[in-house]
Design an enzyme around this catalytic site. Structure first.
Site, PDB file in Angstrom:
ATOM      1  NE  ARG A   1      -3.634  -2.485   2.250  1.00 48.64           N
ATOM      2  CZ  ARG A   1      -4.846  -2.617   2.727  1.00 48.64           C
ATOM      3  NH1 ARG A   1      -5.462  -1.592   3.289  1.00 48.64           N
ATOM      4  NH2 ARG A   1      -5.476  -3.778   2.660  1.00 48.64           N
TER       5      ARG A   1
ATOM      6  CB  SER B   1     -17.389  -0.146   4.364  1.00 53.53           C
ATOM      7  OG  SER B   1     -16.495  -1.205   4.660  1.00 53.53           O
TER       8      SER B   1
ATOM      9  CE  LYS C   1     -15.918   5.114   7.525  1.00 51.55           C
ATOM     10  NZ  LYS C   1     -15.126   5.149   8.771  1.00 51.55           N
TER      11      LYS C   1
END
Length: 452
Positions: free
Chosen positions: A21, A188, A247
């Site tokens: 990543r 999600s 969020k």
């Protein structure tokens, strides 16, 4: 042991699998979301962010910024410590009242993140009730899994979003035994939505508490942003509703909303609450402003759904495969880790489009994807640019296409799990798909679970 060699070898293995990543050095531009400054190897340039969990852009909202600025001026930067010693600030109290009202519960309790609120609450509740057993949806988030693991209680897993399998798991348990059924509203990574009403009815028949994670739904659904449970008018059936402020509300923090006694119990017994420094007052004030605004304003939600529809329609026209779900999350399926990373890199380097690749352990191997989250602040031009960029990159790398009715037999690279094909993946032999039930065998190891 050569420790440095061990670390290096493990990292190189990730790179060879296409799973290493890379975190882009981004600088969000206040008032210009979804624009960001990218500090890349070739210098500073503008990019458009398409994978933010600041779903409604509230982290840039003038009301939120002004509330935070005022709180910093009045209260300073930090909270002063844990709330049990010196950190309870009036802004924490105001925010908890706002959240309790949002979910029509007696009380609410604030934590430093959504991950911590799940871990601390579930671990405390399950461990505290003698003989408790947890029955968990197979798709639940890693934070929920960690909370149950921390409690060391017995656990069972029911098939994802399957009330009948939940009933099967509950039916042979002692009726007097404490039980917690835990699940999410919006998942999600796949963007599917739980049958909350049915799951609650099953849990009630067998005397179980219900614990709902609304992290990806609060602010987004319901007349006042109370989530799927508000939209479907089932808040009263849930023992605990858990959510995040990081969020749709655009700030930071997590919380639970429940009865006064339950919240006080968690406050009094949870190490994850007692020994953690409280949120800075400015963050609490900003979150409170966001929650209050979205209770009264539906414009952001309406515009947001319009943007999601426009993106999905464009993907369908270009036969770029994406999961057909009823939520705001648009998973564009690549199903190969190396190709997924390559597509992400090309979008960023050549088109200024930032979408982070999603791979194992966030999703199962072979189901790698780009997770697109349109916002109400993405313009028509932004969407057209995204779709043109995806089309160009998709063609260049030879990624899978979804089937069109006109040439379903002619495609050699066909994505069997996504796109406009309205078919059950099981009919195509894709038995490992988690939304078909392939997650049932997973334990609580935390594998294939979404990021917090």
């Amino acid at each position: 042991m050569n420790y440095e060699r061990f670390f290096t070898d493990q990292l190189n293995a990730l790179r060879s699998e296409g799973r290493y990543r890379v975190f882009a050095d981004l600088e969000r531009v206040a008032g210009a979301f979804p624009r960001a400054k990218y500090h890349g190897p070739d210098g500073l340039r503008d990019v458009t962010v398409w994978c933010s969990n600041d779903y409604l852009g509230m982290g840039q909202h003038p009301k939120v910024i002004e509330a935070m600025r005022e709180a910093v001026t009045r209260c300073g930067a930090g909270a002063g410590g844990t709330r049990n010693i010196s950190g309870t600030n009036h802004h924490h109290v105001l925010l908890e009242k706002e959240l309790a009202d949002l979910h029509q519960k007696e009380s609410a309790l604030l934590f430093t993140s959504g991950y911590v609120s799940n871990w601390a609450t579930l671990g405390t509740l399950a461990a505290g009730m003698p003989g408790c057993i947890v029955i968990s949806d197979a798709g639940n988030h890693a934070s929920m899994i960690e909370g149950v693991r921390h409690s060391r209680v017995e656990k069972r897993i029911f098939r994802h979003n399957d009330p009948r399998d939940l009933e099967r798991r509950l039916s042979d348990l002692d009726p007097a035994r404490p039980k917690i059924v835990m699940f999410e509203s919006v998942y999600s990574m796949d963007g599917d939505i739980a049958p909350i009403d049915e799951l609650c009815d099953v849990a009630e028949r067998y005397g179980a508490m219900t614990y709902l994670d609304e992290v990806h739904a609060v602010g987004m659904y319901g007349p006042r942003g109370g989530g799927i449970s508000e939209r479907e008018d089932v808040r009263h059936k849930l023992t605990v509703i858990e959510g995040t402020l990081a969020k749709a509300y655009g700030v930071l923090g997590g919380y639970i909303a429940a009865s006064t006694a339950l919240c006080d119990y968690v406050r009094s017994f949870s190490s994850g609450f007692i020994f953690t420094t409280a949120l800075p007052p400015a963050l609490a004030a900003g979150a409170c402003a966001a929650v209050s605004h979205l209770k009264d304003s539906s414009l952001e939600r309406e515009r947001h759904q319009d943007r999601v529809r426009r993106v999905r329609d464009g993907l369908d026209r270009r036969r770029i495969p994406h999961l057909d779900n009823p939520s705001h999350i648009v998973p564009v399926m690549v199903c190969d880790p190396v190709q997924c990373k390559l597509i992400s890199d090309l979008l960023m380097d050549e088109f200024g489009v930032y979408i982070q690749p999603i791979n194992y352990p966030t999703v199962p191997r072979g189901l790698e994807r780009l997770r697109i989250t349109p916002s109400p602040l993405h313009s028509d031009e932004d969407i057209d640019h995204l779709l043109d960029a995806l089309e160009a990159v998709w063609t260049r790398v030879g990624a899978m296409r979804s089937a069109g009715d006109e040439d379903i037999d002619g495609l050699t690279q066909l994505c069997p799990v996504a796109g406009p094909m309205k078919m059950d993946p099981a009919e195509l032999g894709v038995t490992s798909c988690p939304w078909v039930g392939g997650r049932e065998g997973l334990d609580f190891s935390g594998e294939a679970k979404a990021d917090a």
